[in-house]
Design an enzyme around this catalytic site. Sequence first.
Site, PDB file in Angstrom:
ATOM      1  N   ARG A 222      11.426   4.019   3.130  1.00  0.00           N
ATOM      2  CA  ARG A 222      11.033   3.022   4.143  1.00  0.00           C
ATOM      3  C   ARG A 222      12.265   2.181   4.439  1.00  0.00           C
ATOM      4  O   ARG A 222      12.914   1.681   3.518  1.00  0.00           O
ATOM      5  CB  ARG A 222       9.912   2.121   3.629  1.00  0.00           C
ATOM      6  CG  ARG A 222       9.695   0.922   4.537  1.00  0.00           C
ATOM      7  CD  ARG A 222       8.491   0.114   4.182  1.00  0.00           C
ATOM      8  NE  ARG A 222       7.253   0.788   4.575  1.00  0.00           N
ATOM      9  CZ  ARG A 222       6.063   0.206   4.593  1.00  0.00           C
ATOM     10  NH1 ARG A 222       5.938  -1.060   4.237  1.00  0.00           N
ATOM     11  NH2 ARG A 222       4.993   0.869   4.951  1.00  0.00           N
TER      12      ARG A 222
ATOM     13  N   ARG B  47       0.799  -1.235   0.000  1.00  0.00           N
ATOM     14  CA  ARG B  47       0.000   0.000   0.000  1.00  0.00           C
ATOM     15  C   ARG B  47       0.822   1.270   0.000  1.00  0.00           C
ATOM     16  O   ARG B  47       0.542   2.205  -0.746  1.00  0.00           O
ATOM     17  CB  ARG B  47      -0.930   0.041   1.227  1.00  0.00           C
ATOM     18  CG  ARG B  47      -2.247  -0.622   1.019  1.00  0.00           C
ATOM     19  CD  ARG B  47      -2.702  -1.237   2.305  1.00  0.00           C
ATOM     20  NE  ARG B  47      -1.765  -2.288   2.658  1.00  0.00           N
ATOM     21  CZ  ARG B  47      -1.906  -3.562   2.320  1.00  0.00           C
ATOM     22  NH1 ARG B  47      -2.982  -3.939   1.703  1.00  0.00           N
ATOM     23  NH2 ARG B  47      -0.993  -4.466   2.609  1.00  0.00           N
ATOM     24  N   THR B  48       1.821   1.326   0.858  1.00  0.00           N
ATOM     25  CA  THR B  48       2.519   2.609   1.009  1.00  0.00           C
ATOM     26  C   THR B  48       3.222   2.982  -0.302  1.00  0.00           C
ATOM     27  O   THR B  48       3.080   4.091  -0.808  1.00  0.00           O
ATOM     28  CB  THR B  48       3.500   2.557   2.196  1.00  0.00           C
ATOM     29  OG1 THR B  48       2.762   2.181   3.354  1.00  0.00           O
ATOM     30  CG2 THR B  48       4.146   3.904   2.445  1.00  0.00           C
TER      31      THR B  48
ATOM     32  N   HIS C 203       5.231   5.879  11.418  1.00  0.00           N
ATOM     33  CA  HIS C 203       4.698   5.707  10.054  1.00  0.00           C
ATOM     34  C   HIS C 203       3.671   6.822   9.831  1.00  0.00           C
ATOM     35  O   HIS C 203       2.466   6.592   9.824  1.00  0.00           O
ATOM     36  CB  HIS C 203       4.060   4.316   9.942  1.00  0.00           C
ATOM     37  CG  HIS C 203       3.705   3.889   8.558  1.00  0.00           C
ATOM     38  ND1 HIS C 203       3.667   4.754   7.477  1.00  0.00           N
ATOM     39  CD2 HIS C 203       3.368   2.662   8.073  1.00  0.00           C
ATOM     40  CE1 HIS C 203       3.316   4.068   6.397  1.00  0.00           C
ATOM     41  NE2 HIS C 203       3.131   2.800   6.735  1.00  0.00           N
TER      42      HIS C 203
HETATM   43  C1  NCD Z   1       1.949  -1.133   8.056  1.00  0.00           C
HETATM   44  C2  NCD Z   1       3.436  -0.932   8.170  1.00  0.00           C
HETATM   45  O1  NCD Z   1       4.170  -1.109   7.190  1.00  0.00           O
HETATM   46  O2  NCD Z   1       3.847  -0.586   9.261  1.00  0.00           O
HETATM   47  N1  NCD Z   1       1.534  -1.317   6.733  1.00  0.00           N
HETATM   48  C3  NCD Z   1       1.176  -0.205   6.012  1.00  0.00           C
HETATM   49  O3  NCD Z   1       2.007   0.581   5.641  1.00  0.00           O
HETATM   50  N2  NCD Z   1      -0.117  -0.020   5.767  1.00  0.00           N
HETATM   51  C4  NCD Z   1       1.387  -2.145   8.965  1.00  0.00           C
HETATM   52  C5  NCD Z   1       2.000  -3.518   8.985  1.00  0.00           C
HETATM   53  O4  NCD Z   1       2.891  -3.848   8.216  1.00  0.00           O
HETATM   54  O5  NCD Z   1       1.539  -4.298   9.822  1.00  0.00           O
END
Ligand code: NCD
Length: 308
Positions: A105, A55-56, A133
């Site tokens: 990230r 998603r990100t 985040h």
């Molecule tokens: C989260 C993350 O990467 O911290 N995912 C996200 O970006 N929506 C949550 C997760 O990985 O559990």
Amino acid sequence: MTLQGRSFIEPPDFTVEETDEVFRLAKRIMAAPGDYAERAKGRLLATLFYEPSTRTRFSFEAAMLKLGGQVIGFSGENSSSAAKGESISDTVKTVACYADIAVIRHPKEGSARVAAAAAGIPVINGGDGGHQHPTQTLTDLMTIMTEKGRLGDLKVGLCGDLKFGRTVHSLVRALCRYEGIEFILISPEELRAPDYVKADIGRGRCGAYREAERMQDVLSELDILYMTRVQKERFFNEEDYIRLKDSYILDAEKMRLAPEDMIVMHPLPRVNEIAPEVDADPRAVYFKQVENGMYARMALILALLGEE
Ligand code: NCD
């Protein structure tokens, strides 16, 4: 807006008013996306993803493309010079020669802050280890505002891996700044929220939290249930992960204990913590979060580029 040229590493980097500005812009984009289709034309976003993401990364890429901008990037540290031992600072300084804005990230806490200090272009934290985040938090706040109509006077249950879950750490840090937020921290003993997160609550305007181990005991009180995945990649041994991974499973039967107007949130990806049967419940809003996330990121990119 005054966000041009700044970085976004954790929620308090923006004041509550600045955060509201980003939401207002996101709403305007949502209402008339065509008006923004060329707003970032000629601009380049770099996505530096040293850790897995669906998603990100995709939502940042989709956001930039829908603004008429372009995207370069890598996914996985083996596909960049990190594999040759290059430092984050050097990688980001290099990327800044090509791109106007970057998202990073990385598995190490604090890495995004280091990158922002070196970059000379706006840097967005797409998740730094088990720490923060902030763009998931923009998504979460936007969803809460849309679904509950307010960002104060809410009882919020945070459930699951509160120790390593960075989305929870950022959400607490952001929500603490609003009046009348009460947190119930639901986790097994070993996965309790770190002290710095609890200290955030103490310093905030809300000030109240309590801890619980069984979700059934508190469900009936909640306005929001925020579920999280047990963060397998942050465990030091597999045995502990296996023992804790299914600590909480939200299913239709448990949902019967929850108020009619409670919402269920999850940053996704989910593993077993929400049974698929819950998806059809109108209180489940985790896929709406995904949609809000792209608009929030479009607004953030434009604000940092000064193109709003
Ligand atoms: C989260 C993350 O990467 O911290 N995912 C996200 O970006 N929506 C949550 C997760 O990985 O559990």
